[in-house]
Design an enzyme around this catalytic site. Structure first.
Site, mmCIF file in Angstrom:
data_model
loop_
_atom_site.group_PDB
_atom_site.id
_atom_site.type_symbol
_atom_site.label_atom_id
_atom_site.label_comp_id
_atom_site.label_asym_id
_atom_site.label_seq_id
_atom_site.Cartn_x
_atom_site.Cartn_y
_atom_site.Cartn_z
ATOM 1 N N LYS A 122 1.208 3.698 15.471
ATOM 2 C CA LYS A 122 1.675 4.335 14.578
ATOM 3 C C LYS A 122 1.004 4.236 13.279
ATOM 4 O O LYS A 122 0.780 3.098 12.985
ATOM 5 C CB LYS A 122 3.022 4.440 14.716
ATOM 6 C CG LYS A 122 3.275 5.952 14.621
ATOM 7 C CD LYS A 122 3.569 7.072 15.326
ATOM 8 C CE LYS A 122 3.826 8.492 14.917
ATOM 9 N NZ LYS A 122 4.193 9.765 15.801
ATOM 10 N N ASP A 162 1.078 13.983 13.366
ATOM 11 C CA ASP A 162 2.449 14.208 13.067
ATOM 12 C C ASP A 162 3.381 14.701 12.013
ATOM 13 O O ASP A 162 2.336 15.478 11.469
ATOM 14 C CB ASP A 162 2.597 12.170 12.604
ATOM 15 C CG ASP A 162 4.793 12.183 13.852
ATOM 16 O OD1 ASP A 162 4.889 11.834 14.779
ATOM 17 O OD2 ASP A 162 5.157 11.766 13.090
#
Length: 449
Positions: A122, A162
């Site tokens: 991430k 995201d």
């Protein structure tokens, strides 16, 4: 295990979201570790909770007024036992190491649950795209990619979008990567469908959330048609979850953004959803404008430090939190149960606090954890990678069919592992166990690396 957790927490101080993710995950593994001592012998849990590497870098850029701005960029490459690192990039002022580590840790097991062999990672920045011009967003994305490009690649690490990172941001970052590396590869997913992206990728997380929920409901003989649903958020996941719920003849009565939430007692229809999509995606407006447009729609602003979110205090059948982490707390869960909720499936990652989950489970509510219920996005990202590798593009029907099959497999795998290890019907335990075993076995096979 408590001693192990304490060591992990002391090595990672002041990271509450990361601690929460580890503690929740650990709570599912007691039976597994007792039944399979090899995982303890090989220190799998200790190794799994330590990222392979964390990259932190400066992102300088010039705004439209000629002023120099400085942001911080991150990439957490957590575990690649199953394949190259895969996980989104988040651009939001709240981004910090704790949040990205929790997201990357969850991503390991979310990816493991899909049929695509991918590791977990991430990244992102504390940059806020809201209020910025297209030129400012482009300049920032190019500067961000100048550093990130040396750490990623189609066989190394494949970021996606995201919160705060949609098709626009992916396009700018891909263009800069292509220029720096002088190669056109599938290094980012969420690309435009005309230049390497997959049809249905924007819809995948929201659609997958509802498909997973349908499979959950089938186990108790219920369905979505005619049911009243609460949805939070107004971004990509929420928009497409609402779209799919409308298609299945459900009645959605809420949605929200960072300013507050809308309660629409008449329900959101296709016309209203088109307004929401334009409001958020084109006009970059706020949900209060919806209340000014449609009769019987009520806007409630967010009150700082409020103890609960009134969005979750309406009579309804199903709830789909799709905004951000820890958006459902203990009081919210008590309100949901009191108002008759039978299912809650997470569209956002770690939507519920630990206390909220316990209340939901104790009340017999079907609870779909994010690593299972919102895995549709990364699943179709994997399908995008497959199409990039073969220089092919699949039809909407083909991608949708594959997405449904993947969500069905995740559902069945989670349910099966829950029953195998004494947690029948508890999707959180089943998803955690299934993901852990797959990753842990791969780590043992590959040695101490």
């Amino acid at each position: 295990m408590p001693e192990t957790l304490q060591k992990i927490f002391s090595r990672n101080p002041n990271e509450p979201e990361f601690h929460q993710a580890i503690e929740k995950f650990c709570s599912s593994l007691k039976t597994v570790l007792l039944k399979h001592p090899k995982y303890t012998k090989h220190c799998i849990f200790e190794r799994l909770t330590e990222p392979d590497r964390i990259i932190i870098f400066r992102v300088p850029w010039i705004d439209d007024h000629g002023a120099l701005q400085i942001n911080r960029g991150y990439r957490v490459q957590f575990n690649n036992a199953l394949g190259p690192y895969k996980g989104g990039l988040r651009f939001h002022p709240s981004v910090n190491l704790s949040i990205l580590k929790f997201l990357a840790f969850e991503q390991i097991f979310k990816n493991a649950l899909t049929t695509v062999n991918l590791g977990g990672g991430k990244g992102g920045s504390d940059f806020n795209p809201k209020g910025k011009t297209n030129n400012e967003v482009m300049i920032f994305c190019q500067s961000f990619m100048n550093e990130l490009s040396r750490h990623i690649g189609q066989n190394t690490d494949i970021p996606a979008g995201d919160i705060g990172v949609g098709g626009r941001e992916i396009g700018y970052m891909f263009g800069q990567y292509k220029k720096i590396r002088n190669e056109f590869t599938g290094v980012l997913t969420g690309k435009g469908s005309g230049w390497g992206g997959s049809i249905l990728r924007p819809e995948a997380t929201g659609y997958g959330l509802i498909y997973f929920s349908q499979y959950m409901l089938e186990t108790i003989g219920e369905n979505i048609e005619g049911k009243i649903c609460l949805v939070s958020g107004a971004g990509n996941v929420a928009q497409y979850a609402i779209e799919k719920l409308i298609e299945l003849n459900a009645k959605v009565i809420t949605f929200s953004d960072s300013t507050g939430y809308i309660y629409d007692e008449d329900g959101i229809d296709e016309e209203k959803l088109k307004f929401i999509v334009r409001l958020k995606n084109v006009d970059k407006g706020y949900v209060v404008d919806y209340a000014g447009k449609f009769r019987n729609a009520v806007f409630t602003p967010i009150i700082p430090n409020q103890k609960s979110n009134p969005l979750w205090d309406h009579k309804a059948n199903y709830a789909f939190p799709s905004a951000t982490q820890n958006e459902v707390n203990q009081i919210d869960a008590e309100n949901l149960v009191r108002n008759g909720i039978k299912l809650l499936a997470e569209g956002s990652n770690m939507s519920c606090t630990t206390e909220a989950i316990n209340i939901l489970l104790d009340a017999g509510v079907l609870y779909g954890p994010g690593k299972a219920s919102n895995a549709g996005g990364v699943a179709v990202s994997g399908l995008e990678m497959s199409q990039n590798s073969s220089y092919m593009s699949w039809t909407r029907e083909e991608v949708n069919s594959k997405l449904k099959n993947i969500m069905k497999n995740i559902h069945d795998t989670s349910l099966m592992h829950a029953e195998m290890y004494g947690a029948k019907g508890r999707y959180m335990d089943g998803a955690n166990i299934a993901g852990f075993i797959k990753v842990a076995d791969a780590m043992i096979d590959q040695g101490v690396v």
